[in-house]
Design a protein around this motif. Structure first.
Motif, short mmCIF file in Angstrom:
data_model
loop_
_atom_site.label_atom_id
_atom_site.label_comp_id
_atom_site.label_asym_id
_atom_site.label_seq_id
_atom_site.Cartn_x
_atom_site.Cartn_y
_atom_site.Cartn_z
N LEU A 71 0.83 -1.21 0.00
CA LEU A 71 0.00 0.00 0.00
C LEU A 71 0.86 1.26 0.00
O LEU A 71 0.51 2.27 -0.61
CB LEU A 71 -0.93 -0.01 1.22
CG LEU A 71 -2.01 -1.09 1.20
CD1 LEU A 71 -2.70 -1.16 2.56
CD2 LEU A 71 -3.03 -0.82 0.11
N ALA A 85 0.74 4.19 -2.82
CA ALA A 85 0.53 5.60 -2.46
C ALA A 85 1.63 6.50 -3.01
O ALA A 85 1.37 7.63 -3.44
CB ALA A 85 0.44 5.74 -0.95
N ALA A 103 0.40 0.64 -8.96
CA ALA A 103 -0.01 2.05 -8.92
C ALA A 103 -0.02 2.67 -10.31
O ALA A 103 -0.79 3.60 -10.57
CB ALA A 103 0.94 2.83 -8.01
N VAL A 114 -2.08 7.15 4.19
CA VAL A 114 -2.59 5.81 3.88
C VAL A 114 -2.08 4.79 4.89
O VAL A 114 -2.83 3.96 5.41
CB VAL A 114 -2.19 5.40 2.45
CG1 VAL A 114 -2.43 3.92 2.22
CG2 VAL A 114 -2.98 6.21 1.42
N GLN A 167 -7.63 6.26 -3.22
CA GLN A 167 -6.72 5.51 -2.36
C GLN A 167 -6.84 5.98 -0.91
O GLN A 167 -6.88 5.17 0.03
CB GLN A 167 -5.28 5.69 -2.84
CG GLN A 167 -4.23 4.88 -2.10
CD GLN A 167 -4.27 3.42 -2.48
OE1 GLN A 167 -4.77 3.07 -3.55
NE2 GLN A 167 -3.77 2.55 -1.62
N SER A 198 -8.63 3.70 2.27
CA SER A 198 -7.85 3.39 3.46
C SER A 198 -8.49 3.98 4.71
O SER A 198 -8.57 3.34 5.75
CB SER A 198 -6.42 3.93 3.32
OG SER A 198 -5.77 3.35 2.22
#
Length: 443
Positions: free
Chosen positions: A35, A39, A93, A192, A380, A384
């Motif tokens: 993650l 990000a 991403a 995030v 995103q 989250s």
């Protein structure tokens, strides 16, 4: 492929922990680093699509995702797996926003609503299908196949792209906004990671506070920086487009209430009702089936009622469908659970496909790459934050009721509150004009 992988890996963490000789809690690093990489690299995806050409970047991202998947499967330690997941997150991403850019450039305005309806299918089905598929692969084969299955999918994807997707030329223009990349990357990654840590209990409270402060300060610094440069990495001036701004703000509020439902349902079925992971996963598949069903009707519905009325009415229906899950008990017949989740999947799918088309309906063609990056970044963050917010609400409810262990009634009350939050997006959708989105419906 990317969304399946991101959720399927959760079911394999216990088996990986045993094989690597690591505590299960440390395996959360595999998810968190992924993650984190997503990000960091989402903001640069739009610039890369313009600079090198969207099809070239898309194919390169898929190749990189396949190679990193192979590296994940070949890992023999947590360190190797963590580094491979970082690379996998970076390529993931780039895939999703750049793929969206290609679709936006390829589709005519009047076909955008239908195109976005199909584009939202993976986002709805991936998180639902991932856990049961991951459980099946781990049970029948081994955790390695969660990553190895990406190889044939990736090859098929590349062949289809080279055959069907136009090779749009690159649009070399402004140089990469390096300072903006650093500030936005630190801000987005910190926020995030902090929200994920809240949702899954990954870090002590003091470190979560540090991450939140760092994220907010970096985000504020980026906003100040973006106002002073001609070509910022994330162009906040797009928020001056009324339909884009409403879709971002109202869509984020809608996702805050709705995106945590899979997380809460898994807890309810497994912890509250004592069901096996496989049975719990199969029950949640009903939402994915509903998401597919509405794709054949969503265009007609929006053309009949318009964006404003569709989004307003559907936000109330979505909130009600989530709140209705609060009635689930261990004795509730499976057919009723499946029916309610199926209908809920239909409602949320209609909302997301309609939102997707509205987001880009009035964005100039030359700004679609920047708009895609900003939209992906916003999504995103909200996804989250949704899980983190649900975890905070659940914890507060448990403390108020004096429960040391999660009870099904605690989860039911949390879903009820999330449903109310989701329905509150109705207030923001009211700001839309009656002719909003008419460019993509012909109205």
């Amino acid at each position: 492929m990317e969304l399946l992988d991101a959720t399927a890996v959760l079911t394999a963490l216990p088996q990986m922990a045993v094989e690597f000789g690591e505590p299960t809690v440390r395996m959360n690093l595999v998810v968190s680093l992924y993650l984190l990489a997503v990000a960091l690299f989402v903001p640069v995806s739009g610039w890369a699509a313009d600079r090198f050409g969207p099809r070239r970047v898309f194919v390169a991202a898929i190749v990189l995702f396949m190679l990193s998947s192979l590296a994940c499967a070949a890992s023999t330690s947590l360190l190797q797996l963590s580094l491979s997941r970082l690379l996998q997150g970076a390529s993931g991403a780039m895939m999703v926003p750049v793929g969206q850019v290609i679709l936006l450039r390829w589709s005519r305005r009047e076909h955008l609503l239908q195109a976005m309806a199909f584009l939202s299918i993976p986002a709805l089905i991936g998180p639902v299908l991932g856990p049961p598929l991951g459980g099946l692969l781990v049970s029948v084969l081994s955790w390695h196949w969660i990553f190895l299955i990406n190889l044939p999918i990736g090859v098929l994807g590349i062949l289809m792209i080279r055959r069907h997707v136009p090779d749009y030329p690159a649009q070399p223009g402004a140089r990469l906004d390096g300072r903006g990349f650093v500030l936005s990357g630190i801000g987005l990654a910190s926020l995030v990671f902090a929200f994920e840590a809240i949702g899954h209990g990954l870090l002590p409270s003091r470190w979560i506070i540090v991450l939140l402060v760092l994220g907010i300060v970096s985000a504020a610094a980026y906003v100040r920086h973006a106002r002073r440069v001609a070509h910022p990495l994330i162009d906040l001036r797009l928020l001056r487009v009324p339909t884009f701004a409403t879709a971002i703000w109202a869509g984020n509020l809608f996702r805050l209430g709705s995106a945590s439902q899979p997380f809460l349902l898994v807890l309810l079925f497994q912890v509250g009702f004592g069901l096996s992971p496989l049975v719990a996963g199969l029950l949640t598949l009903a939402g994915g089936a509903g998401a597919l069903t509405i794709k054949f009707l969503s265009v007609r519905i929006v053309k009949r009622f318009g964006f404003r009325r569709t989004l307003m009415g559907n936000s109330l229906l979505a909130g009600f469908s989530i709140a209705l899950c609060a009635i689930f008990e261990a004795q509730t017949p499976y057919w009723l659970i499946v029916l309610l989740l199926y209908v809920g999947g239909i409602i949320r799918s209609l909302q997301f496909s309609t939102l997707g088309a509205l987001t880009f309906s009035d964005v100039p063609a030359e700004l679609t790459s920047r708009a895609s990056s900003l939209s992906a970044m916003s999504m995103q963050l909200s996804m989250s934050l949704a899980v983190g917010l649900a975890a905070v609400l659940l914890s507060a409810i448990m403390n108020l009721r004096g429960h040391s262990e999660i009870q099904s009634s605690d989860l039911s009350l949390t879903m009820l509150l999330c449903g109310v939050l989701c329905a509150c997006s109705w207030v923001l959708f009211r700001r839309l004009g009656r002719q909003a989105g008419s460019a993509v419906t012909g109205g």
